[in-house]
Design an enzyme around this catalytic site. Sequence first.
Site, PDB file in Angstrom:
ATOM      1  N   LYS A 121       0.796  -1.217   0.000  1.00 19.09           N
ATOM      2  CA  LYS A 121       0.000   0.000   0.000  1.00 19.09           C
ATOM      3  C   LYS A 121       0.835   1.276   0.000  1.00 19.09           C
ATOM      4  O   LYS A 121       0.313   2.362  -0.247  1.00 19.09           O
ATOM      5  CB  LYS A 121      -0.960  -0.006   1.193  1.00 19.09           C
ATOM      6  CG  LYS A 121      -1.947  -1.124   1.165  1.00 19.09           C
ATOM      7  CD  LYS A 121      -2.905  -0.996   0.014  1.00 19.09           C
ATOM      8  CE  LYS A 121      -4.036  -1.946   0.129  1.00 19.09           C
ATOM      9  NZ  LYS A 121      -5.165  -1.582  -0.731  1.00 19.09           N
TER      10      LYS A 121
HETATM   11  C1  LIG Z   1      -2.975  -7.454   2.938  1.00 17.97           C
HETATM   12  C2  LIG Z   1      -3.286  -7.064   1.518  1.00 17.97           C
HETATM   13  N1  LIG Z   1      -3.601  -5.875   1.242  1.00 17.97           N
HETATM   14  C3  LIG Z   1      -3.858  -5.497  -0.030  1.00 17.97           C
HETATM   15  C4  LIG Z   1      -3.798  -6.347  -1.072  1.00 17.97           C
HETATM   16  C5  LIG Z   1      -4.077  -5.966  -2.490  1.00 17.97           C
HETATM   17  O1  LIG Z   1      -4.280  -4.722  -2.560  1.00 17.97           O
HETATM   18  P1  LIG Z   1      -5.286  -4.017  -3.471  1.00 17.97           P
HETATM   19  O2  LIG Z   1      -6.272  -4.969  -4.041  1.00 17.97           O
HETATM   20  O3  LIG Z   1      -5.903  -3.049  -2.577  1.00 17.97           O
HETATM   21  O4  LIG Z   1      -4.401  -3.414  -4.509  1.00 17.97           O
HETATM   22  C6  LIG Z   1      -3.470  -7.550  -0.865  1.00 17.97           C
HETATM   23  C7  LIG Z   1      -3.395  -8.429  -2.000  1.00 17.97           C
HETATM   24  O5  LIG Z   1      -3.116  -9.585  -1.910  1.00 17.97           O
HETATM   25  C8  LIG Z   1      -3.232  -7.929   0.469  1.00 17.97           C
HETATM   26  O6  LIG Z   1      -2.914  -9.146   0.722  1.00 17.97           O
END
Ligand SMILES: Cc1ncc(COP(=O)(O)O)c(C=O)c1O
Length: 318
Positions: A44
């Site tokens: 992120k």
């Molecule tokens: C803990 C976590 N956050 C975010 C994401 C993916 O992020 P986003 O779909 O928001 O790009 C993942 C993807 O596997 C994840 O495991």
Amino acid sequence: MQPSPSILDRVGNTPMVRLSRVAAGLPVPVLGKCEFLNPGGSVKDRIALAILDDAEAKGLLRPGATLVEATAGNTGVGLALVAAARGYRLVCVLPEKMSADKRAALAAVGAEVVVVPNAAPSSPENFQNVARRLAAEHGWFPTEQFAHPANPRVHEATTGPEVLAQCGGRVGAFVCGVGTGGTITGAGRFLKARCPGVRVVLADPVGSRLAHLVDPAHPDHDAAYQVEGIGGSVMPAACDPAVIDAAERVSDDESFETTRRLIREEGLLVGGSSGTAVAAALRVAAGGCAGPVVALLADSWDRYLSRPWLRAGGAVSG
Ligand SMILES: Cc1ncc(COP(=O)(O)O)c(C=O)c1O
């Protein structure tokens, strides 16, 4: 190596690691894209920087402004790094399902944390609706990760190219979960444009409806699950399901068992959703593929140290 002007210059360009023990004996290599090695400990960081760069370029942010975001924790930490470096105040709205470690981490990086009940998207108590309401009531800047176009855009510009380059130009499949859908959409779009035959696979927790929304052959099962940061009951606006070729549903038990194996057999200090992605990637690799299978290792174990599933099987004596 020259000193970096700020830690923000170290966001991205994360390593790719081969899973030699967990994926032993499979017909194709399985690789882990180490997003947990970003400065804020998760994938992120990329969108936090991109969304605020976009807002600054458009003159939407003045010094000392207050940002507000709905987050499972990781985007909050990413935004807090940028807020610290650029002098913004940050308010994070967090569903109560998320770990105490995440609340502590957000408080430690100086964010104000508003914990709300786990509520359906249609409920006024839902974390995204509360964040929007607070932004409107107080004139705070909503970073809107679940809908912001800079989200998939930064993954198309950075994560996708890194994955292709680190695989020597040939990728068989890219596997990750959907939180906002920005990673799978952006990286997926880039890889599909340059790597014919690459498969983009959603790794979805059992209890999330997203696998069914991608492929109706999967059961439409909307229930509670423990894995954090991915899954949901509606497809987020930042996600383009047309980029996704297939979905694999993974139970909490299999996700957490795979996470423990990544930590104890590969030395990769990752969180639960990395187990979800790798469990799905192992199935894709076992089924045969036109090249290496890349799984997103999205966040770090230190967000889950208080969770019993992380310590399961470990021995604490004395
Ligand atoms: C803990 C976590 N956050 C975010 C994401 C993916 O992020 P986003 O779909 O928001 O790009 C993942 C993807 O596997 C994840 O495991």
